[in-house]
Design a protein around this motif. Structure first.
Motif, PDB file in Angstrom:
ATOM      1  N   LEU A  82       0.821  -1.204   0.000  1.00  0.00           N
ATOM      2  CA  LEU A  82       0.000   0.000   0.000  1.00  0.00           C
ATOM      3  C   LEU A  82       0.858   1.258   0.000  1.00  0.00           C
ATOM      4  O   LEU A  82       0.370   2.339  -0.324  1.00  0.00           O
ATOM      5  N   VAL A  83       2.134   1.118   0.365  1.00  0.00           N
ATOM      6  CA  VAL A  83       3.065   2.246   0.367  1.00  0.00           C
ATOM      7  C   VAL A  83       4.357   1.812  -0.309  1.00  0.00           C
ATOM      8  O   VAL A  83       4.912   0.764   0.015  1.00  0.00           O
ATOM      9  N   ASN A  84       4.818   2.607  -1.279  1.00  0.00           N
ATOM     10  CA  ASN A  84       6.062   2.296  -1.986  1.00  0.00           C
ATOM     11  C   ASN A  84       6.890   3.581  -2.060  1.00  0.00           C
ATOM     12  O   ASN A  84       6.602   4.476  -2.857  1.00  0.00           O
ATOM     13  N   ASN A  85       7.902   3.649  -1.198  1.00  0.00           N
ATOM     14  CA  ASN A  85       8.738   4.852  -1.142  1.00  0.00           C
ATOM     15  C   ASN A  85       9.983   4.764  -2.018  1.00  0.00           C
ATOM     16  O   ASN A  85      10.873   5.615  -1.931  1.00  0.00           O
ATOM     17  N   THR A  86      10.054   3.745  -2.851  1.00  0.00           N
ATOM     18  CA  THR A  86      11.213   3.578  -3.737  1.00  0.00           C
ATOM     19  C   THR A  86      11.252   4.697  -4.784  1.00  0.00           C
ATOM     20  O   THR A  86      10.201   5.121  -5.289  1.00  0.00           O
ATOM     21  N   LEU A  87      12.453   5.158  -5.107  1.00  0.00           N
ATOM     22  CA  LEU A  87      12.635   6.141  -6.172  1.00  0.00           C
ATOM     23  C   LEU A  87      12.858   5.397  -7.485  1.00  0.00           C
ATOM     24  O   LEU A  87      13.794   4.600  -7.597  1.00  0.00           O
ATOM     25  N   PHE A  88      12.001   5.649  -8.470  1.00  0.00           N
ATOM     26  CA  PHE A  88      12.125   5.022  -9.792  1.00  0.00           C
ATOM     27  C   PHE A  88      12.535   6.102 -10.794  1.00  0.00           C
ATOM     28  O   PHE A  88      11.855   7.132 -10.931  1.00  0.00           O
ATOM     29  N   VAL A  89      13.655   5.868 -11.484  1.00  0.00           N
ATOM     30  CA  VAL A  89      14.218   6.869 -12.384  1.00  0.00           C
ATOM     31  C   VAL A  89      14.026   6.429 -13.820  1.00  0.00           C
ATOM     32  O   VAL A  89      14.346   5.290 -14.190  1.00  0.00           O
ATOM     33  N   GLY A 141     -11.249  -8.768  -4.766  1.00  0.00           N
ATOM     34  CA  GLY A 141     -10.198  -9.586  -5.362  1.00  0.00           C
ATOM     35  C   GLY A 141      -8.851  -8.899  -5.237  1.00  0.00           C
ATOM     36  O   GLY A 141      -8.742  -7.762  -4.765  1.00  0.00           O
ATOM     37  N   PHE A 142      -7.812  -9.611  -5.652  1.00  0.00           N
ATOM     38  CA  PHE A 142      -6.450  -9.076  -5.565  1.00  0.00           C
ATOM     39  C   PHE A 142      -6.168  -8.188  -6.768  1.00  0.00           C
ATOM     40  O   PHE A 142      -6.364  -8.593  -7.910  1.00  0.00           O
ATOM     41  N   HIS A 143      -5.711  -6.963  -6.506  1.00  0.00           N
ATOM     42  CA  HIS A 143      -5.435  -5.991  -7.564  1.00  0.00           C
ATOM     43  C   HIS A 143      -3.998  -5.476  -7.444  1.00  0.00           C
ATOM     44  O   HIS A 143      -3.453  -5.411  -6.338  1.00  0.00           O
ATOM     45  N   HIS A 144      -3.423  -5.096  -8.570  1.00  0.00           N
ATOM     46  CA  HIS A 144      -2.157  -4.380  -8.533  1.00  0.00           C
ATOM     47  C   HIS A 144      -2.175  -3.273  -9.581  1.00  0.00           C
ATOM     48  O   HIS A 144      -2.986  -3.291 -10.512  1.00  0.00           O
ATOM     49  N   PHE A 155       2.575   9.628 -27.116  1.00  0.00           N
ATOM     50  CA  PHE A 155       2.647   8.591 -26.080  1.00  0.00           C
ATOM     51  C   PHE A 155       3.969   7.812 -26.096  1.00  0.00           C
ATOM     52  O   PHE A 155       3.986   6.616 -25.860  1.00  0.00           O
ATOM     53  N   LYS A 156       5.051   8.510 -26.359  1.00  0.00           N
ATOM     54  CA  LYS A 156       6.368   7.895 -26.173  1.00  0.00           C
ATOM     55  C   LYS A 156       6.561   7.628 -24.679  1.00  0.00           C
ATOM     56  O   LYS A 156       6.310   8.496 -23.840  1.00  0.00           O
ATOM     57  N   GLN A 157       6.996   6.430 -24.323  1.00  0.00           N
ATOM     58  CA  GLN A 157       7.106   6.044 -22.915  1.00  0.00           C
ATOM     59  C   GLN A 157       8.495   6.370 -22.371  1.00  0.00           C
ATOM     60  O   GLN A 157       9.509   6.006 -22.953  1.00  0.00           O
ATOM     61  N   TYR A 158       8.509   7.088 -21.214  1.00  0.00           N
ATOM     62  CA  TYR A 158       9.760   7.444 -20.557  1.00  0.00           C
ATOM     63  C   TYR A 158      10.059   6.562 -19.344  1.00  0.00           C
ATOM     64  O   TYR A 158      11.216   6.392 -18.964  1.00  0.00           O
ATOM     65  N   LEU A 159       9.006   6.035 -18.713  1.00  0.00           N
ATOM     66  CA  LEU A 159       9.199   5.227 -17.506  1.00  0.00           C
ATOM     67  C   LEU A 159       7.976   4.336 -17.296  1.00  0.00           C
ATOM     68  O   LEU A 159       6.844   4.794 -17.478  1.00  0.00           O
ATOM     69  N   LEU A 160       8.215   3.080 -16.952  1.00  0.00           N
ATOM     70  CA  LEU A 160       7.133   2.149 -16.606  1.00  0.00           C
ATOM     71  C   LEU A 160       7.523   1.438 -15.316  1.00  0.00           C
ATOM     72  O   LEU A 160       8.589   0.828 -15.234  1.00  0.00           O
ATOM     73  N   VAL A 161       6.655   1.522 -14.301  1.00  0.00           N
ATOM     74  CA  VAL A 161       6.865   0.811 -13.040  1.00  0.00           C
ATOM     75  C   VAL A 161       5.714  -0.178 -12.876  1.00  0.00           C
ATOM     76  O   VAL A 161       4.557   0.227 -12.705  1.00  0.00           O
ATOM     77  N   GLU A 162       6.035  -1.462 -12.957  1.00  0.00           N
ATOM     78  CA  GLU A 162       5.011  -2.494 -12.854  1.00  0.00           C
ATOM     79  C   GLU A 162       4.809  -2.902 -11.399  1.00  0.00           C
ATOM     80  O   GLU A 162       5.761  -2.953 -10.625  1.00  0.00           O
ATOM     81  N   GLU A 163       3.553  -3.175 -11.055  1.00  0.00           N
ATOM     82  CA  GLU A 163       3.173  -3.623  -9.704  1.00  0.00           C
ATOM     83  C   GLU A 163       3.736  -2.696  -8.635  1.00  0.00           C
ATOM     84  O   GLU A 163       4.273  -3.143  -7.617  1.00  0.00           O
ATOM     85  N   ILE A 164       3.597  -1.412  -8.853  1.00  0.00           N
ATOM     86  CA  ILE A 164       4.115  -0.438  -7.894  1.00  0.00           C
ATOM     87  C   ILE A 164       3.315  -0.463  -6.602  1.00  0.00           C
ATOM     88  O   ILE A 164       3.851  -0.228  -5.522  1.00  0.00           O
ATOM     89  N   LEU A 165       2.012  -0.787  -6.684  1.00  0.00           N
ATOM     90  CA  LEU A 165       1.137  -0.969  -5.531  1.00  0.00           C
ATOM     91  C   LEU A 165       0.301  -2.215  -5.736  1.00  0.00           C
ATOM     92  O   LEU A 165       0.004  -2.593  -6.882  1.00  0.00           O
TER      93      LEU A 165
END
Length: 421
Positions: free
Chosen positions: A270-277, A360-363, A375-385
């Motif tokens: 429920l909390v993700n304090n990671t820095l994603f660059v 149900g289980f969600h992410h 829509f050029k992608q600069y960053l993708l973080v999967e399952e961040i929450l």
């Protein structure tokens, strides 16, 4: 008056751990000596609970212990639980592949089972010959099998290879033909294990449709084991949850699935304090608002994240929500009246309305894309929450509402006008 077609009474199954699977001559002689004196089996008093995550303290383990249930004719039952909970052992006992250590089972009809790829098939025989073999095992005459032969072959989709030895079949073809045989040769009780997952999506949909048909129109009983909760909910009306070899719940399928998901060891974040660059951008301090780490479908769910732009340009933030690996929806800031533009740090908040998501289980995934429309992608973080959404029971308070199907259940603005003719 209930029409009970299957009744299990005090079913238990004990196994001996170690290199010797079923016991030893000394144990067998000891059992025999107690039996002729009218004494209880001495090894029934020992044994660990069926929990694969703990270290064994005994040479014996109870794969199942004191299982009791009744199944009515025409019911479709989902048997769910974690790996090692005892599901396959129970199905093998019901299919009479193995005998219970204690207890008894009473059947009211023929049983056909599909427990693993190739069950009941002879690899040297052709697909056509195996259809007749399986039919004979089920107690059908050659004439009865012949009358269903064309339907079985057509449903399986294996027409081209039907006269080829099945040892040359792929696992998917094996399952297609085996399911077609089990479904079309009209057993009163059909038992299906996780084996259907071997087939492709088109075949799984077809198989579930066939199981629904034979239960509704044919009045036949289906026992279905799967880890695909969408398939279980779609097909079954009642669920039995197994835990450590015992029955943890027996009742309405939506409640069974909610209990199973709440007991699963999902990694709830429920909390993700990671820095994603990413490319000229960063994401940090992402969290989902929840009280006491519980999220119910009756809550408005707020998802917040901090986005940092390093170069002066336009950005869009996309939130993708998945339910048990299936994409439910994606939302983007692209259409928001205040676009994300320029250098700086922005707090982004997505508000998901209450009662939109089903239990149900969600992410969630968060991605940063170009905000000008390409829509050029600069960053993708999967399952961040991730979280398990719990049913608050409000919608099922009405006895006429048995649950809400689908990935989402929005409250729509509905207009009803009486016509003046």
């Amino acid at each position: 008056m209930k029409d009970i077609i299957l009744k299990a009474e005090n079913i238990s199954k004990q196994y001996r751990l170690g290199t010797v699977g079923t016991g030893s001559l000394v144990h067998d002689l000891n059992r025999w000596w107690h039996q002729i004196r009218g004494k209880e089996d001495p090894y029934l008093k020992i044994g660990d609970t069926n929990d694969r995550s703990t270290k064994a303290e005994s040479d014996y383990v109870w794969a199942l212990q004191d299982i009791n249930f009744e199944i009515e004719r025409g019911e479709v039952i989902g048997i769910i639980g974690k790996n090692g909970a005892g599901k396959s052992t129970l199905l093998k006992i019901l299919s009479r592949v193995t005998a219970p250590t204690t207890g008894s089972i009473k059947f009211g009809g023929r049983v056909a089972s599909l427990l693993e790829v190739g069950t009941g098939f002879n690899g040297e025989m052709t697909g056509r010959e195996n259809i007749y073999l399986n039919g004979a095992i089920l107690g059908m005459t050659k004439k009865e099998i012949t009358s269903k032969l064309d339907e079985i072959i057509e449903f399986s989709g294996c027409q081209r290879y039907i006269d080829t030895p099945v040892k040359r079949y792929s696992s998917g073809m094996y399952v297609r033909l085996a399911f077609a045989v089990a479904a079309f040769l009209e057993p009163e009780i059909l038992i299906i294990d996780e084996v259907l997952a071997v087939g492709d999506a088109e075949f799984q949909k077809k198989a579930i449709g066939k199981m629904q048909d034979i239960s509704k129109s044919g009045g036949r009983t289906v026992l279905f084991v799967s880890h695909n909760m969408e398939a279980v909910k779609q097909l079954c009306s009642r669920g039995i949850v197994l835990e450590h070899g015992g029955v943890a719940f027996d009742g309405e399928i939506s409640e069974a699935i909610s209990l199973y998901l709440s007991k699963e060891n999902f990694e709830q974040v429920l909390v993700n304090n990671t820095l994603f660059v990413g490319e000229n951008c960063e994401i940090s301090n992402t969290h989902m608002q929840a009280e006491n780490n519980l999220v119910t479908n009756g809550d408005e769910i707020l998802i917040k994240t901090q986005f940092k732009s390093i170069v002066d340009q336009n950005y869009s933030v996309i939130l993708s929500v998945f339910r048990e690996s299936i994409l439910v929806f994606a939302a983007t800031s692209f259409y928001h009246e205040n676009p994300i533009s320029g250098i700086g740090t922005f707090e982004i908040e997505f508000a998901i309305p209450k009662y939109l998501l089903n239990p149900g289980f969600h992410h969630c995934n968060i991605s940063i894309v170009d905000g000008t429309g390409n829509f050029k992608q600069y960053l993708l973080v999967e399952e961040i929450l991730s979280c398990n959404i719990i049913d608050d029971g409000f919608r099922r308070g009405n006895k006429y509402m048995k649950g809400w199907d689908g990935a989402v259940s929005p409250i729509l603005r509905i207009k009803c006008t009486k016509c003046i003719c």
